[in-house]
Design a protein around this motif. Structure first.
Motif, mmCIF file in Angstrom:
data_model
loop_
_atom_site.group_PDB
_atom_site.id
_atom_site.type_symbol
_atom_site.label_atom_id
_atom_site.label_comp_id
_atom_site.label_asym_id
_atom_site.label_seq_id
_atom_site.Cartn_x
_atom_site.Cartn_y
_atom_site.Cartn_z
ATOM 1 N N GLU A 183 0.827 -1.203 0.000
ATOM 2 C CA GLU A 183 0.000 0.000 0.000
ATOM 3 C C GLU A 183 0.865 1.259 0.000
ATOM 4 O OE1 GLU A 183 -3.817 1.829 2.344
ATOM 5 O OE2 GLU A 183 -2.822 0.081 3.152
ATOM 6 N N THR A 196 1.505 5.291 0.043
ATOM 7 C CA THR A 196 0.906 6.549 0.456
ATOM 8 C C THR A 196 1.788 7.654 -0.103
ATOM 9 O OG1 THR A 196 0.060 5.578 2.489
ATOM 10 C CG2 THR A 196 0.222 7.963 2.425
ATOM 11 N N ARG A 239 -1.688 14.207 0.719
ATOM 12 C CA ARG A 239 -1.422 12.812 1.063
ATOM 13 C C ARG A 239 -2.556 12.016 0.454
ATOM 14 N NH1 ARG A 239 0.221 10.060 6.643
ATOM 15 N NH2 ARG A 239 1.909 11.490 6.309
ATOM 16 N N GLU A 240 -2.216 11.024 -0.334
ATOM 17 C CA GLU A 240 -3.242 10.180 -0.935
ATOM 18 C C GLU A 240 -2.869 8.746 -0.715
ATOM 19 O OE1 GLU A 240 -5.117 9.157 -5.277
ATOM 20 O OE2 GLU A 240 -4.490 11.193 -4.883
ATOM 21 N N ARG A 241 -3.732 8.016 -0.065
ATOM 22 C CA ARG A 241 -3.511 6.593 0.168
ATOM 23 C C ARG A 241 -4.138 5.850 -1.001
ATOM 24 N NH1 ARG A 241 -4.045 4.517 5.895
ATOM 25 N NH2 ARG A 241 -1.863 5.026 5.823
ATOM 26 N N CYS A 257 -4.434 10.924 6.517
ATOM 27 C CA CYS A 257 -5.174 9.661 6.362
ATOM 28 C C CYS A 257 -4.811 8.750 7.526
ATOM 29 C CB CYS A 257 -4.802 8.972 5.048
ATOM 30 S SG CYS A 257 -5.177 9.964 3.616
#
Length: 162
Positions: free
Chosen positions: A41, A43, A150-152, A161
């Motif tokens: 994952e 981020t 910030r983008e997960r 997040c």
């Protein structure tokens, strides 16, 4: 004679059960692997013209260093990646991998999008096909006037997040 017939029936029943179990899992492999977007994952945090990419890698999974690449608006970017753990891989030979977490940076300039490419495996024997995901880098102005985003992956989460 009757006991011989019972033995044959029991043997056929056991053979049927074994055949059914093999049909459900023909190679005896673990069937509860995580989907790749949960196993690996990324981020993204944008700070000015630098983008920090923090990877959370689930226990029992790893990412290959040689598989990382990035493009911004279809332009190839360089990635600042630390040294990884060296392993002898049965498919790729001597390889560097990352477990648990990884921090890397890149400079996409004034790009609107960033596309990441990667590949990883599970220790239990599954290697995922190469993955890619495109992120929107449209800036969000923070209180200090700096651009911060910030983008997960997969959540569309902006700001802080969880």
């Amino acid at each position: 004679m009757r006991s011989r017939r019972v033995q044959w029936i029991m043997m056929l029943a056991l053979l049927g059960v074994a055949t059914l179990s093999m049909a459900q899992d023909p190679f005896g492999q673990q069937s509860d692997f995580l989907p790749p977007d949960q196993a690996f994952e990324p981020t993204l945090i944008q700070d000015g013209d630098e983008v920090e990419i923090d990877w959370q890698i689930e226990p029992g999974y790893y990412l290959y260093r040689h598989s990382f690449s990035a493009q911004a608006d279809e332009r190839e970017l360089s990635l600042d990646i630390p040294e990884g753990e060296t392993i002898e891989d049965e498919y790729f030979g001597r390889s560097e991998i990352y477990r648990h977490a990884l921090h890397m940076t890149t400079h996409p300039g004034e790009a609107d999008t960033l596309t990441l490419h990667w590949q990883g495996c599970a220790d239990a024997g599954l290697c995922y096909p190469p993955q890619q995901r495109t992120f929107d880098l449209e800036s969000v102005a923070g209180a200090s006037g700096q651009h911060h985003r910030r983008e997960r992956a997969g959540t569309g989460c902006l700001g802080r997040c969880a």
